[in-house]
Design an enzyme around this catalytic site. Structure first.
Site: not given
Length: 219
Positions: A46, A71, A100, A122, A126, A158, A199-200, A202
């Site tokens: 993940e 992460e 990364n 994320d 832009k 989402d 997930t949190e 979600e």
């Protein structure tokens, strides 16, 4: 979302380097990830694990798979790993990378990862930040470099715009999926929601009544 720094995070990560691998060690681990787990079994990765609810839930639900949560935020990876450690100790099939996701091919050999998960990444809305989106073509190239032939990327979000952008990005890269591989409202689909680990983010979006978009795309 950037989390507020936790004063304990750095020391905790240093003390638990057996379960949280920093970026330098991750690079040196290429081709040898199975040695960090109790058993040799498929590795699922993940990218952008956040506070780790998804990757922990998957590891508990599927002991036959080895999981790695990656992460870049120190606070987030520390919260994720400590939550896991405090709840169940050192799981034999769960490790973390504090690093990364850009350049994942420097951590893994071709075929060393069996599946990649991207959850609520994320959206970088832009246009000038397009190349930072985890479904941008350069990231897809990295995922392809570590997955086996016809390897799978599973993506949940989402954000309708990001979902549509990602489907186009996948298609332009030559990735494929069937009608059964995607949904525009995961939690309204009784079949596709089976076995889903939330997930949190979600859970927050579900509470607001927002649909969750999901796709499984193959190289």
């Amino acid at each position: 979302m950037h989390l507020r720094s936790k004063p304990w995070a750095s020391d905790w990560l240093a003390e638990h380097s057996d379960i949280v691998i920093d970026q330098d060690r991750a690079t040196a681990q290429i081709g040898q990830w199975q040695s960090l787990f109790d058993q040799e079994q498929p590795i699922h990765l993940e990218i952008g694990s956040g506070k780790g609810q998804f990757i922990l839930g998957m590891a508990l639900a599927h002991p036959e798979i080895n999981y790695i949560g990656m992460e870049i935020q120190e606070t987030a990876i520390a919260i994720a790993a400590r939550k896991s450690f405090d709840q169940v100790g050192t799981l034999p099939n769960l490790r973390y990378i504090y690093g990364n996701g850009n350049g994942v091919e420097t951590y893994f050999e071709k075929g060393e990862v069996s599946k990649v998960y991207l959850n609520f990444s994320d959206p970088w809305p832009k246009k000038r930040h397009e190349s930072r989106r985890l479904t941008y073509k350069s990231f897809l190239k990295s995922y392809e470099a570590v997955l086996p032939e016809h390897g799978e990327v599973e993506f949940k979000t989402d954000n309708r715009h990001l979902f549509e952008y990602s489907m186009v990005s996948f298609m332009d890269y030559g990735m494929r999926w069937t009608p059964e591989d995607y949904t525009l409202d995961l939690h309204a689909d009784e079949d596709k929601v089976q076995g889903n680990v939330e997930t949190e983010y979600e859970q927050k979006f579900m509470a607001k009544g927002q649909p969750i978009y999901k796709i499984k795309a193959h190289f």
